[in-house]
Design a protein around this motif. Structure first.
Motif, PDB file in Angstrom:
ATOM      1  N   GLY A 185      -9.088 -15.283  19.070  1.00 35.29           N
ATOM      2  CA  GLY A 185     -10.215 -15.613  19.938  1.00 35.29           C
ATOM      3  C   GLY A 185     -10.260 -14.805  21.216  1.00 35.29           C
ATOM      4  N   ALA A 186     -11.473 -14.475  21.633  1.00 31.93           N
ATOM      5  CA  ALA A 186     -11.667 -13.736  22.880  1.00 31.93           C
ATOM      6  C   ALA A 186     -11.525 -14.674  24.072  1.00 31.93           C
ATOM      7  CB  ALA A 186     -13.048 -13.091  22.881  1.00 31.93           C
ATOM      8  N   ARG A 187     -11.153 -14.118  25.186  1.00 31.20           N
ATOM      9  CA  ARG A 187     -11.049 -14.861  26.438  1.00 31.20           C
ATOM     10  C   ARG A 187     -11.858 -14.136  27.504  1.00 31.20           C
ATOM     11  NH1 ARG A 187      -8.881 -17.441  23.097  1.00 31.20           N
ATOM     12  NH2 ARG A 187      -6.973 -18.687  23.200  1.00 31.20           N
ATOM     13  N   ARG A 188     -12.411 -14.888  28.431  1.00 29.32           N
ATOM     14  CA  ARG A 188     -13.214 -14.271  29.484  1.00 29.32           C
ATOM     15  C   ARG A 188     -12.296 -13.681  30.551  1.00 29.32           C
ATOM     16  NH1 ARG A 188     -16.379 -14.203  33.982  1.00 29.32           N
ATOM     17  NH2 ARG A 188     -18.595 -13.728  33.660  1.00 29.32           N
ATOM     18  N   GLN A 189     -11.869 -12.465  30.319  1.00 29.53           N
ATOM     19  CA  GLN A 189     -11.013 -11.764  31.250  1.00 29.53           C
ATOM     20  C   GLN A 189     -11.848 -10.776  32.058  1.00 29.53           C
ATOM     21  OE1 GLN A 189      -7.209 -10.531  29.282  1.00 29.53           O
ATOM     22  NE2 GLN A 189      -8.218 -11.341  27.461  1.00 29.53           N
ATOM     23  N   GLU A 190     -11.338 -10.395  33.194  1.00 34.55           N
ATOM     24  CA  GLU A 190     -12.095  -9.568  34.136  1.00 34.55           C
ATOM     25  C   GLU A 190     -12.593  -8.275  33.497  1.00 34.55           C
ATOM     26  OE1 GLU A 190     -13.925  -8.409  37.676  1.00 34.55           O
ATOM     27  OE2 GLU A 190     -13.152 -10.354  37.024  1.00 34.55           O
ATOM     28  N   ASP A 243     -14.512 -25.764  25.046  1.00 31.90           N
ATOM     29  CA  ASP A 243     -14.287 -25.434  26.453  1.00 31.90           C
ATOM     30  C   ASP A 243     -14.363 -23.928  26.687  1.00 31.90           C
ATOM     31  OD1 ASP A 243     -11.993 -25.354  24.793  1.00 31.90           O
ATOM     32  OD2 ASP A 243     -10.676 -25.222  26.544  1.00 31.90           O
ATOM     33  N   ILE A 244     -14.058 -23.128  25.639  1.00 26.04           N
ATOM     34  CA  ILE A 244     -14.110 -21.664  25.753  1.00 26.04           C
ATOM     35  C   ILE A 244     -15.431 -21.119  25.221  1.00 26.04           C
ATOM     36  CG2 ILE A 244     -12.983 -19.486  25.134  1.00 26.04           C
ATOM     37  CD1 ILE A 244     -10.397 -21.028  24.769  1.00 26.04           C
ATOM     38  N   TYR A 245     -15.902 -21.699  24.102  1.00 26.38           N
ATOM     39  CA  TYR A 245     -17.127 -21.236  23.454  1.00 26.38           C
ATOM     40  C   TYR A 245     -18.124 -22.403  23.351  1.00 26.38           C
ATOM     41  CZ  TYR A 245     -13.317 -18.201  21.863  1.00 26.38           C
ATOM     42  OH  TYR A 245     -12.208 -17.410  21.805  1.00 26.38           O
ATOM     43  N   PRO A 246     -18.722 -22.809  24.452  1.00 24.76           N
ATOM     44  CA  PRO A 246     -19.586 -24.005  24.437  1.00 24.76           C
ATOM     45  C   PRO A 246     -20.888 -23.839  23.658  1.00 24.76           C
ATOM     46  CG  PRO A 246     -19.707 -22.912  26.566  1.00 24.76           C
ATOM     47  CD  PRO A 246     -18.612 -22.241  25.814  1.00 24.76           C
ATOM     48  N   ARG A 247     -21.314 -22.585  23.424  1.00 23.35           N
ATOM     49  CA  ARG A 247     -22.639 -22.375  22.822  1.00 23.35           C
ATOM     50  C   ARG A 247     -22.620 -21.852  21.389  1.00 23.35           C
ATOM     51  NH1 ARG A 247     -25.419 -18.753  27.443  1.00 23.35           N
ATOM     52  NH2 ARG A 247     -23.371 -17.750  27.289  1.00 23.35           N
ATOM     53  N   VAL A 248     -21.431 -21.466  20.899  1.00 21.47           N
ATOM     54  CA  VAL A 248     -21.380 -20.861  19.558  1.00 21.47           C
ATOM     55  C   VAL A 248     -20.178 -21.376  18.773  1.00 21.47           C
ATOM     56  CG1 VAL A 248     -22.558 -18.728  20.227  1.00 21.47           C
ATOM     57  CG2 VAL A 248     -20.060 -18.887  20.450  1.00 21.47           C
ATOM     58  N   ASP A 249     -20.200 -21.104  17.465  1.00 22.08           N
ATOM     59  CA  ASP A 249     -19.096 -21.480  16.596  1.00 22.08           C
ATOM     60  C   ASP A 249     -17.894 -20.577  16.829  1.00 22.08           C
ATOM     61  OD1 ASP A 249     -19.112 -19.118  14.356  1.00 22.08           O
ATOM     62  OD2 ASP A 249     -21.158 -19.607  14.953  1.00 22.08           O
ATOM     63  N   ASP A 250     -16.701 -21.096  16.554  1.00 23.27           N
ATOM     64  CA  ASP A 250     -15.507 -20.256  16.576  1.00 23.27           C
ATOM     65  C   ASP A 250     -14.793 -20.268  15.225  1.00 23.27           C
ATOM     66  OD1 ASP A 250     -13.606 -22.609  16.669  1.00 23.27           O
ATOM     67  OD2 ASP A 250     -14.506 -22.862  18.652  1.00 23.27           O
ATOM     68  N   GLU A 251     -15.358 -20.987  14.264  1.00 24.37           N
ATOM     69  CA  GLU A 251     -14.780 -21.080  12.919  1.00 24.37           C
ATOM     70  C   GLU A 251     -15.917 -21.127  11.910  1.00 24.37           C
ATOM     71  OE1 GLU A 251     -11.519 -21.022  10.476  1.00 24.37           O
ATOM     72  OE2 GLU A 251     -11.364 -21.245  12.653  1.00 24.37           O
ATOM     73  N   SER A 252     -15.828 -20.301  10.853  1.00 25.73           N
ATOM     74  CA  SER A 252     -16.926 -20.250   9.894  1.00 25.73           C
ATOM     75  C   SER A 252     -16.409 -19.955   8.492  1.00 25.73           C
ATOM     76  CB  SER A 252     -17.922 -19.156  10.302  1.00 25.73           C
ATOM     77  OG  SER A 252     -18.997 -19.084   9.390  1.00 25.73           O
ATOM     78  N   THR A 253     -16.913 -20.697   7.528  1.00 22.93           N
ATOM     79  CA  THR A 253     -16.653 -20.437   6.113  1.00 22.93           C
ATOM     80  C   THR A 253     -17.995 -20.293   5.414  1.00 22.93           C
ATOM     81  OG1 THR A 253     -14.578 -21.683   6.122  1.00 22.93           O
ATOM     82  CG2 THR A 253     -15.611 -21.273   3.981  1.00 22.93           C
ATOM     83  N   VAL A 254     -18.174 -19.178   4.752  1.00 25.84           N
ATOM     84  CA  VAL A 254     -19.445 -18.861   4.099  1.00 25.84           C
ATOM     85  C   VAL A 254     -19.188 -18.590   2.618  1.00 25.84           C
ATOM     86  CG1 VAL A 254     -21.473 -17.356   4.083  1.00 25.84           C
ATOM     87  CG2 VAL A 254     -20.279 -17.823   6.240  1.00 25.84           C
TER      88      VAL A 254
END
Length: 370
Positions: A185-190, A243-254
């Motif tokens: 997962g990505a983190r909001r770093q400077e 808390d990190i990705y409030p607007r999108v999914d972070d897990e997906s199975t297709v």
């Protein structure tokens, strides 16, 4: 007998080369970079040096981001522009490399196509099927190349897997393909805050992990299926880190359903480590691509898997996307139909991703119409 079978397997795995060895243009391709907010923009100056391209200008409307990129790479201020059309008219490049938000790819092509400037965008091609089809229409109307860059397109194991499926028939009829792609997962770093802000935006990125990493599986599956499209898409998206990705999914199975095969794409920002691997199962054998060079194969007659090291020397691929772009623009190579970089492939990829998004939201399987 055992030795003979092993020799035959070796010849089978060596396979024919369906593409010529990579060629480089005699002079570098003059390119403008459109946006530097993408985390992959570091490849422009951070990757191994290549004489295939010459960056003659950088378009970046965000002045703060442009200043940081300029300082980080020790570049002259004269290289930067805040208006893409002005940059194109002033510099007259042969190509443009787009490293901006996925939702902005269409605007780049709109500026480039009427000027006859070829484009390479970072994956995926677009966030909506409508945008993808407009891009394809512009490319056709003005006769330009629009390529989509995936890291896995450079992998010798991707090419070798295709050869084993189609050139040698090692696995027979493909029945199931499984993709595992992503990282922790990505983190909001400077240093990547501008990238993070649009990567986790439901409109600018199209989704979260489902778009960021689901596109890899859709892209390679379309390649392996030689452009055949699934008739249905079923997706389940989850949000384990609101808390990190409030607007999108972070897990997906297709799940992609084909007439004779099934594909499972597992895209995640929750893996404990980085991964881009795939498993291909057919009626006669299997292939597992662990990474860019390690491959495991097993036929019905084998008691265990055989482990192979696949390199660009024995399976020729362009291992630098800029070199491939330059070679295509200069006419040194013509991408195979529905191979990973092509518009034919990537318009279908966006159609699949859009259907997966719709399925996840509705909780229902989405039938694709053509």
């Amino acid at each position: 007998m055992h030795r003979l079978r092993y020799m035959l397997l070796f010849l089978l795995l060596a396979g024919p080369w369906s593409e010529a060895r990579p060629q480089l243009p005699e002079r570098p391709l003059r390119v403008v970079v459109a946006g530097v907010s993408h985390g992959h923009s570091s490849w422009i100056y951070g990757a191994k040096k290549t004489g295939a391209i010459e960056v003659v200008g950088i378009f970046e409307p965000n002045r703060q981001l442009a200043a940081e990129f300029k300082q980080r790479n020790n570049l002259p201020a004269s290289l930067f522009y805040t208006d893409l059309e002005h940059a194109l008219d002033t510099l007259k490049p042969e190509g443009v490399l787009a490293f901006n938000a996925t939702s902005e790819h269409l605007s780049v092509v709109r500026a480039c196509a009427p000027r006859g400037v070829h484009v390479m965008v970072e994956k995926p091609l677009a966030t909506t099927e409508k945008d993808a089809r407009q891009i394809a229409g512009l490319a056709k109307r003005y006769g330009i190349q629009v390529l989509t860059n995936y890291e896995t397109s450079w992998y010798p194991t991707t090419r070798k897997t295709y050869q084993l499926v189609h050139d040698t028939g090692f696995v027979g009829q493909v029945r199931k393909v499984i993709f595992h792609t992503g990282h922790s997962g990505a983190r909001r770093q400077e240093h990547i805050r501008f990238f993070f802000d649009w990567l986790t935006h439901p409109v600018k990125n199209g989704g979260g992990a489902s778009f960021d990493f689901g596109c890899y599986g859709a892209n390679i599956m379309t390649y392996l299926m030689q452009g055949a499209a699934p008739f249905a898409v079923t997706a389940v998206n989850r949000q384990f880190k609101p808390d990190i990705y409030p607007r999108v999914d972070d897990e997906s199975t297709v799940i992609l359903s084909y007439q004779q095969a099934q594909c499972i794409i597992q895209a995640s920002w929750n893996w404990p480590f980085n991964r881009k691997d795939m498993e291909v199962y057919g009626v006669a054998g299997s292939i597992r691509a662990h990474d860019h060079t390690r491959l495991s194969v097993r036929s019905m007659q084998d008691k265990a898997e055989r482990h192979l090291l696949v390199t660009k020397e024995d399976t020729p691929v362009y291992d630098n996307p800029f070199e491939f772009f330059a070679a295509v623009v200069r006419g040194l190579v013509k991408p195979d139909s529905y191979s990973p970089y092509t518009l034919e492939n990537n318009v279908l990829v966006v159609k699949i991703l859009a259907a997966a998004r719709k399925s996840a939201r509705s909780g229902k399987t989405v039938s694709l119409k053509y």
